[in-house]
Write an enzyme that holds these catalytic residues in place. Sequence first.
Site, mmCIF file in Angstrom:
data_model
loop_
_atom_site.group_PDB
_atom_site.id
_atom_site.type_symbol
_atom_site.label_atom_id
_atom_site.label_comp_id
_atom_site.label_asym_id
_atom_site.label_seq_id
_atom_site.Cartn_x
_atom_site.Cartn_y
_atom_site.Cartn_z
ATOM 1 N N GLU A 1 0.809 -1.205 0.000
ATOM 2 C CA GLU A 1 0.000 0.000 0.000
ATOM 3 C C GLU A 1 0.849 1.265 0.000
ATOM 4 O OE1 GLU A 1 -3.746 -1.848 2.503
ATOM 5 O OE2 GLU A 1 -2.711 -0.104 3.282
ATOM 6 N N CYS B 1 3.361 8.521 0.982
ATOM 7 C CA CYS B 1 3.904 7.636 2.005
ATOM 8 C C CYS B 1 4.039 6.253 1.345
ATOM 9 C CB CYS B 1 2.916 7.619 3.175
ATOM 10 S SG CYS B 1 3.314 6.438 4.464
ATOM 11 N N CYS C 1 6.398 -6.701 7.319
ATOM 12 C CA CYS C 1 7.533 -6.157 8.066
ATOM 13 C C CYS C 1 7.985 -7.212 9.061
ATOM 14 C CB CYS C 1 7.114 -4.888 8.804
ATOM 15 S SG CYS C 1 8.484 -4.041 9.628
ATOM 16 N N CYS D 1 6.735 -4.885 15.835
ATOM 17 C CA CYS D 1 6.255 -3.943 16.858
ATOM 18 C C CYS D 1 4.786 -4.277 17.150
ATOM 19 C CB CYS D 1 6.404 -2.498 16.377
ATOM 20 S SG CYS D 1 8.103 -2.069 15.922
ATOM 21 N N CYS E 1 1.646 -2.177 15.789
ATOM 22 C CA CYS E 1 1.582 -1.834 14.367
ATOM 23 C C CYS E 1 0.948 -2.975 13.570
ATOM 24 C CB CYS E 1 2.987 -1.556 13.846
ATOM 25 S SG CYS E 1 3.070 -1.314 12.064
ATOM 26 N N CYS F 1 -1.142 6.096 10.012
ATOM 27 C CA CYS F 1 0.083 5.463 10.495
ATOM 28 C C CYS F 1 -0.179 4.110 11.132
ATOM 29 C CB CYS F 1 0.742 6.322 11.547
ATOM 30 S SG CYS F 1 0.947 7.995 11.043
HETATM 31 N N1 SAH Z 1 9.509 0.733 9.917
HETATM 32 C C1 SAH Z 1 9.516 2.170 9.887
HETATM 33 C C2 SAH Z 1 8.314 2.748 9.138
HETATM 34 C C3 SAH Z 1 7.042 2.339 9.809
HETATM 35 S S1 SAH Z 1 5.579 3.285 9.810
HETATM 36 C C4 SAH Z 1 9.526 2.699 11.297
HETATM 37 O O1 SAH Z 1 9.258 1.953 12.215
HETATM 38 O O2 SAH Z 1 9.825 3.875 11.487
HETATM 39 C C5 SAH Z 1 5.875 4.871 10.340
HETATM 40 C C6 SAH Z 1 5.522 5.208 11.775
HETATM 41 O O3 SAH Z 1 4.193 4.785 12.179
HETATM 42 C C7 SAH Z 1 6.468 4.549 12.745
HETATM 43 O O4 SAH Z 1 6.910 5.521 13.665
HETATM 44 C C8 SAH Z 1 5.593 3.529 13.423
HETATM 45 O O5 SAH Z 1 6.082 3.159 14.670
HETATM 46 C C9 SAH Z 1 4.276 4.258 13.493
HETATM 47 N N2 SAH Z 1 3.149 3.390 13.809
HETATM 48 C C10 SAH Z 1 3.023 2.086 13.545
HETATM 49 N N3 SAH Z 1 1.852 1.619 13.992
HETATM 50 C C11 SAH Z 1 1.199 2.664 14.535
HETATM 51 C C12 SAH Z 1 -0.072 2.808 15.156
HETATM 52 N N4 SAH Z 1 -0.896 1.774 15.272
HETATM 53 N N5 SAH Z 1 -0.417 4.042 15.598
HETATM 54 C C13 SAH Z 1 0.422 5.074 15.461
HETATM 55 N N6 SAH Z 1 1.627 5.001 14.871
HETATM 56 C C14 SAH Z 1 2.021 3.809 14.420
#
Ligand code: SAH
Length: 370
Positions: free
Chosen positions: A112, A125, A132, A136, A139, A362
Amino acid sequence: MTSRPGLDLLNARPKRAVSAVPKHLADMDQAARNAAMSELGQPSFRAGQVSRHYFERLITDPELMTDLPAGAREHIVQKLLPSLLRVAKAISCDDGWTRKQLWRCVDDTLVESVVMRYPDRATVCVSSQAGCGMACPFCATGQAGLTRNLTTGEIVEQVVAAARALAHGEMGTPTRLSNVVFMGMGEPLANYSRVLAAVRCLTAPAPDGLGLSGRSITVSTVGLVPGIRRLAEERLGVRLALSLHAPDDELRDTLVPINNRWPVAEVLDAAFAYAAQTGRRISIEYAMIKEVNDQPWRADLLGELLAGQLAHVNLIPLNPTPGSKWDASEKKVEQEFVHRLRAAGVTTTVRDTRGQEIDGACGQLAAAEV
Ligand code: SAH
């Protein structure tokens, strides 16, 4: 000394290989583009013509490439601009100013991207991986594990598609794409060489690339320290965002499991060195999770760690993923957090939650669910 578990703990092994994806102009450097032309029995200057069509005119229709010999157009396009992404689904909101696109790759992998238009800029974006491996727990993408790395061509295609949609007036009056953020699916620094080649392609002056400036590109990472250090050495001037989410190892070990390998002090050290080298503030991403990481003492600790550094904090209200036990912080708790950081002299902003209703915000990009 306690030994910290490494990457092997994570669900980081790809389930698919990238080899099924055909080579694309964007995967090739100049020499390879010229060589590809020779293989097609064409003079090498035609590589420049094809690049102009793709990166400047944003077209892939051979019919429109009238400067190429009529009999060879189709074949040249097939070889250099194979279709890598097909639209599987597109959803818009915010009066058409936000658009999420679900793409189907040639091997049916789904990824996406999200385009967000603002009064003064337009940002895409993009995803760097399908799925991934960083796991985490808050996420959506992290839940499913890694499907595979995306190729450079697949990453660049997401950007070109966004530039095309904006230029062709599909998102309001025609405008230019101004920013790219690697904040879609995947961990960009875990797919380092392909992401780097994509950045080079995006920043190469037209017609060899899209001609974006390094500072209009943001690479967001969980904190793969060797990758951050390597990226600094490339001197591309791209912005760095670090997904910190907790100022202490005890909590960060659980929210961002790679912290077990590169803890807070080490990752901040690498990020500050990045800021020093580029002369640009780094962005510290911090998802505000109710009663998990939003306590006043954590704001104070974060403030202490960041005071006087070239860094600003971007608080992201948590977007709870389906079935998540977590929620976004209360607004007044968030305000207190902001207040304490600012009192420590750290610039702090709260991210808007664009695209939330289309699951484009996000951490919600999880194509497997669609
Ligand atoms: N792998 C990269 C890009 C990921 S997405 C990274 O971790 O930075 C970009 C941002 O969205 C990251 O800071 C991630 O931690 C955040 N993110 C992921 N899941 C989220 C959620 N459920 N709510 C808010 N932010 C989130």
